[in-house]
Design a protein around this motif. Structure first.
Motif, PDB file in Angstrom:
ATOM      1  N   ASP A  10       0.969  -1.137   0.044  1.00  0.00           N
ATOM      2  CA  ASP A  10       0.149   0.077  -0.072  1.00  0.00           C
ATOM      3  C   ASP A  10       0.918   1.168   0.023  1.00  0.00           C
ATOM      4  O   ASP A  10       0.418   2.189  -0.801  1.00  0.00           O
ATOM      5  CB  ASP A  10      -0.938  -0.044   1.119  1.00  0.00           C
ATOM      6  CG  ASP A  10      -2.020  -0.934   1.170  1.00  0.00           C
ATOM      7  OD1 ASP A  10      -2.082  -1.703   0.187  1.00  0.00           O
ATOM      8  OD2 ASP A  10      -2.743  -1.353   2.165  1.00  0.00           O
ATOM      9  N   HIS A  11       1.867   1.188   0.637  1.00  0.00           N
ATOM     10  CA  HIS A  11       2.751   2.509   0.814  1.00  0.00           C
ATOM     11  C   HIS A  11       3.457   2.589  -0.580  1.00  0.00           C
ATOM     12  O   HIS A  11       3.791   4.003  -1.076  1.00  0.00           O
ATOM     13  CB  HIS A  11       4.036   2.343   1.732  1.00  0.00           C
ATOM     14  CG  HIS A  11       3.550   2.632   3.344  1.00  0.00           C
ATOM     15  ND1 HIS A  11       2.931   3.949   3.685  1.00  0.00           N
ATOM     16  CD2 HIS A  11       3.647   1.765   4.461  1.00  0.00           C
ATOM     17  CE1 HIS A  11       2.609   3.887   4.971  1.00  0.00           C
ATOM     18  NE2 HIS A  11       3.167   2.513   5.421  1.00  0.00           N
ATOM     19  N   LEU A  12       3.595   1.564  -1.205  1.00  0.00           N
ATOM     20  CA  LEU A  12       4.200   1.683  -2.665  1.00  0.00           C
ATOM     21  C   LEU A  12       3.422   1.885  -3.788  1.00  0.00           C
ATOM     22  O   LEU A  12       3.631   2.768  -4.794  1.00  0.00           O
ATOM     23  CB  LEU A  12       4.878   0.514  -2.921  1.00  0.00           C
ATOM     24  CG  LEU A  12       6.276   0.108  -2.064  1.00  0.00           C
ATOM     25  CD1 LEU A  12       6.667  -1.433  -2.445  1.00  0.00           C
ATOM     26  CD2 LEU A  12       7.127   1.138  -2.393  1.00  0.00           C
ATOM     27  N   THR A  13       2.158   1.663  -3.645  1.00  0.00           N
ATOM     28  CA  THR A  13       1.218   1.882  -4.810  1.00  0.00           C
ATOM     29  C   THR A  13      -0.348   2.310  -4.572  1.00  0.00           C
ATOM     30  O   THR A  13      -0.888   2.757  -5.415  1.00  0.00           O
ATOM     31  CB  THR A  13       0.763   0.276  -5.310  1.00  0.00           C
ATOM     32  OG1 THR A  13       0.022  -0.485  -4.203  1.00  0.00           O
ATOM     33  CG2 THR A  13       2.073  -0.490  -5.692  1.00  0.00           C
ATOM     34  N   ARG A  14      -0.639   2.383  -3.346  1.00  0.00           N
ATOM     35  CA  ARG A  14      -2.285   2.949  -2.924  1.00  0.00           C
ATOM     36  C   ARG A  14      -1.987   4.332  -2.705  1.00  0.00           C
ATOM     37  O   ARG A  14      -1.263   4.886  -2.024  1.00  0.00           O
ATOM     38  CB  ARG A  14      -2.819   1.930  -1.984  1.00  0.00           C
ATOM     39  CG  ARG A  14      -3.672   0.702  -2.505  1.00  0.00           C
ATOM     40  CD  ARG A  14      -4.223   0.188  -1.229  1.00  0.00           C
ATOM     41  NE  ARG A  14      -5.426   1.138  -0.716  1.00  0.00           N
ATOM     42  CZ  ARG A  14      -5.898   0.927   0.631  1.00  0.00           C
ATOM     43  NH1 ARG A  14      -5.345   0.112   1.391  1.00  0.00           N
ATOM     44  NH2 ARG A  14      -6.853   2.149   1.061  1.00  0.00           N
ATOM     45  N   VAL A  15      -2.859   5.211  -3.240  1.00  0.00           N
ATOM     46  CA  VAL A  15      -3.155   6.457  -2.742  1.00  0.00           C
ATOM     47  C   VAL A  15      -4.359   6.331  -1.668  1.00  0.00           C
ATOM     48  O   VAL A  15      -5.386   5.841  -2.006  1.00  0.00           O
ATOM     49  CB  VAL A  15      -3.789   7.258  -4.038  1.00  0.00           C
ATOM     50  CG1 VAL A  15      -3.933   8.662  -3.522  1.00  0.00           C
ATOM     51  CG2 VAL A  15      -2.899   7.361  -5.094  1.00  0.00           C
ATOM     52  N   PRO A  16      -3.923   6.930  -0.455  1.00  0.00           N
ATOM     53  CA  PRO A  16      -4.823   7.031   0.462  1.00  0.00           C
ATOM     54  C   PRO A  16      -6.221   7.764   0.407  1.00  0.00           C
ATOM     55  O   PRO A  16      -6.150   8.771  -0.447  1.00  0.00           O
ATOM     56  CB  PRO A  16      -4.073   7.621   1.817  1.00  0.00           C
ATOM     57  CG  PRO A  16      -3.104   8.197   1.037  1.00  0.00           C
ATOM     58  CD  PRO A  16      -2.754   7.534  -0.022  1.00  0.00           C
ATOM     59  N   THR A  17      -7.376   7.244   0.873  1.00  0.00           N
ATOM     60  CA  THR A  17      -8.321   7.984   0.887  1.00  0.00           C
ATOM     61  C   THR A  17      -8.270   9.449   1.418  1.00  0.00           C
ATOM     62  O   THR A  17      -7.768   9.472   2.460  1.00  0.00           O
ATOM     63  CB  THR A  17      -9.637   7.312   1.468  1.00  0.00           C
ATOM     64  OG1 THR A  17      -9.855   6.049   1.077  1.00  0.00           O
ATOM     65  CG2 THR A  17     -10.897   8.002   1.576  1.00  0.00           C
ATOM     66  N   PRO A  18      -8.541  10.287   0.827  1.00  0.00           N
ATOM     67  CA  PRO A  18      -8.315  11.764   1.336  1.00  0.00           C
ATOM     68  C   PRO A  18      -8.996  12.047   2.753  1.00  0.00           C
ATOM     69  O   PRO A  18     -10.091  11.262   2.995  1.00  0.00           O
ATOM     70  CB  PRO A  18      -8.995  12.842   0.442  1.00  0.00           C
ATOM     71  CG  PRO A  18      -9.219  12.203  -0.903  1.00  0.00           C
ATOM     72  CD  PRO A  18      -9.219  10.591  -0.621  1.00  0.00           C
ATOM     73  N   ALA A  19      -8.316  12.548   3.717  1.00  0.00           N
ATOM     74  CA  ALA A  19      -8.727  12.413   5.220  1.00  0.00           C
ATOM     75  C   ALA A  19     -10.153  13.177   5.150  1.00  0.00           C
ATOM     76  O   ALA A  19     -10.876  12.713   6.047  1.00  0.00           O
ATOM     77  CB  ALA A  19      -7.591  13.430   5.775  1.00  0.00           C
ATOM     78  N   TRP A  20     -10.489  14.041   4.180  1.00  0.00           N
ATOM     79  CA  TRP A  20     -11.786  14.862   4.612  1.00  0.00           C
ATOM     80  C   TRP A  20     -12.994  13.761   4.132  1.00  0.00           C
ATOM     81  O   TRP A  20     -14.133  14.013   4.744  1.00  0.00           O
ATOM     82  CB  TRP A  20     -12.035  16.103   3.751  1.00  0.00           C
ATOM     83  CG  TRP A  20     -11.971  15.876   2.160  1.00  0.00           C
ATOM     84  CD1 TRP A  20     -10.962  15.885   1.492  1.00  0.00           C
ATOM     85  CD2 TRP A  20     -12.961  15.916   1.365  1.00  0.00           C
ATOM     86  NE1 TRP A  20     -11.277  15.874   0.237  1.00  0.00           N
ATOM     87  CE2 TRP A  20     -12.533  15.824   0.109  1.00  0.00           C
ATOM     88  CE3 TRP A  20     -14.593  15.678   1.678  1.00  0.00           C
ATOM     89  CZ2 TRP A  20     -13.718  15.534  -0.968  1.00  0.00           C
ATOM     90  CZ3 TRP A  20     -15.356  15.340   0.624  1.00  0.00           C
ATOM     91  CH2 TRP A  20     -15.027  15.134  -0.683  1.00  0.00           C
ATOM     92  N   GLU A  21     -12.625  12.797   3.206  1.00  0.00           N
ATOM     93  CA  GLU A  21     -13.635  11.844   2.987  1.00  0.00           C
ATOM     94  C   GLU A  21     -13.908  10.960   4.070  1.00  0.00           C
ATOM     95  O   GLU A  21     -14.962  10.472   4.355  1.00  0.00           O
ATOM     96  CB  GLU A  21     -13.237  10.954   1.680  1.00  0.00           C
ATOM     97  CG  GLU A  21     -13.501  11.945   0.356  1.00  0.00           C
ATOM     98  CD  GLU A  21     -13.174  11.401  -0.806  1.00  0.00           C
ATOM     99  OE1 GLU A  21     -13.111   9.810  -0.754  1.00  0.00           O
ATOM    100  OE2 GLU A  21     -12.694  11.634  -1.849  1.00  0.00           O
TER     101      GLU A  21
END
Length: 282
Positions: free
Chosen positions: A204-215
Motif C-alpha cells: 500500500d505504501h508503494l502503490t495505493r493512494v490513501p483516501t483523502p482525510a476529509w472523505e
C-alpha cells in the motif's frame, strides 16, 4: 517503577528519585551500548531544540539513557476515543511540524515519526518528539532490500523509500511522509493504510493512494486534507521538500479559517529543498 513501554530493543520506565521522576530508557539486545552512545550523541546535538527530551545532567548508566520527565502521555492515549478536534489538530500539526523543522535544521533525520514516539504534555497539550534510536545525521541513506520483518521503523507510518524497495535515497523528506501519516491518523482515527498485514502495508505504501482525510472525516477542512495528501506523496520529489514549507501552509490555513477567507490556495509556494538532491527519476 512504572513501565511505559517494553519491547525487544528497549524498556522505557518512569522511576522516582529524591529530586523527582526520571524517564529511564534501557537499551536491550545486540549493539545496545553503541545504540545508547548514538542516541546520547543525537540528543546532545538537539539540546537547544524545544520539545525534545533533555538528558538528565550528571546521570549516567552504561546501557540506559536517563531523561527529564515531562509528565506527559504518549499520543495514542490522548486520541484513543477517535479523531482529534479540528482546532486542536491544526495547532498540534503546527507544533509537530515546527519540531521536525528544528531537528532538520540541526542536521538530524528522525526516521521513525509515529504517534507512539510523540509524548503529549502541558495545557494546552503540546507534542514532544521522542526516541531518536534510529535517527541519523547523514544527509541521505540508501536502505537495502530486506525481508519485510526486518524493515527498520514503524511500518504503518514509514515512507516508501524506507522499505528498501524503491531505489530512492532516504533523506529528510521521509520524515515528512511519516509526519503526514501521523496527522492522517489524528484526523481520521486510523493510519493511511491501517496497521495490519506487513506485506500489505508495504504494498500500500508503494502503490495505493490513501483516501483523502476529509472523505474519512468530513470535519477535516479540505485544505488540511490536501496538505496531508501532499505529505503522503509516494515519490519524494512530489512531496513537500521541507518542513518549512509545511509550516507555512499550516499557518496560512489557520489564518484563513479564522478570517473566513478562501482556503483553496496553492500548496508549497514557500517550499524549497533544504539541499540540492538528484531527482527520483531522470
Amino acid at each position: 517503577m512504572d513501565v511505559l513501554f517494553q519491547g525487544d530493543r528497549t524498556l522505557v520506565s518512569r522511576i522516582s528519585t529524591t529530586t523527582g521522576n526520571v524517564i529511564r530508557k534501557e537499551m536491550r539486545g545486540p549493539g545496545r551500548t553503541a545504540r545508547r552512545r548514538h542516541e546520547m550523541s543525537i540528543l546532545r546535538r538537539l539540546a537547544d531544540v524545544e520539545r525534545i527530551p533533555q538528558i538528565m545532567v550528571g546521570a549516567d548508566e552504561k546501557d540506559a539513557v536517563l531523561l527529564e520527565d515531562s509528565g506527559g502521555v504518549i499520543l495514542p492515549e490522548l486520541v484513543e476515543t477517535g479523531p482529534m478536534r479540528v482546532d486542536d489538530l491544526l495547532a498540534f500539526a503546527e507544533d509537530l511540524s515546527g519540531i521536525v523543522e528544528a531537528i532538520h535544521r540541526h542536521g538530524v533525520i528522525h526516521k521513525d515519526i509515529n504517534p507512539n514516539n510523540i509524548v503529549v504534555a502541558g495545557d494546552p497539550a503540546r507534542p514532544i518528539l521522542i526516541d531518536f534510536d534510529l535517527a541519523t545525521t547523514f544527509a541521505l541513506e540508501r536502505p537495502a532490500f530486506t525481508h519485510v520483518k526486518d524493515i527498520v521503523g514503524t511500518l504503518p507510518y514509514l515512507a516508501p523509500e524506507q522499505t528498501g524497495r524503491t531505489g530512492w535515497a532516504v533523506d529528510q523528506r521521509a520524515d515528512l511522509y511519516s509526519l503526514g501519516a501521523t496527522l492522517y491518523e489524528l484526523a481520521t482515527g486510523e493510519p493511511p493504510f491501517g496497521d495490519g498485514d506487513l506485506l500489505q502495508l508495504v504494498h500500500d505504501h508503494l502503490t495505493r493512494v490513501p483516501t483523502p482525510a476529509w472523505e474519512r472525516n468530513p470535519q477535516v477542512p479540505p485544505a488540511l486534507s490536501r496538505i496531508i495528501g501532499k505529505l503522503l506523496e509516494k515519490e519524494p520529489d512530489n512531496r513537500y521538500q521541507s518542513a518549512v514549507g509545511v509550516l507555512y501552509d499550516l499557518r496560512r490555513l489557520r489564518r484563513a479559517l479564522v478570517r473566513e477567507e478562501d482556503t483553496n490556495f496553492i500548496l508549497g509556494e514557500r517550499d524549497f529543498p533544504w539541499r540540492l538532491a538528484a531527482p527520483s527519476h531522470l
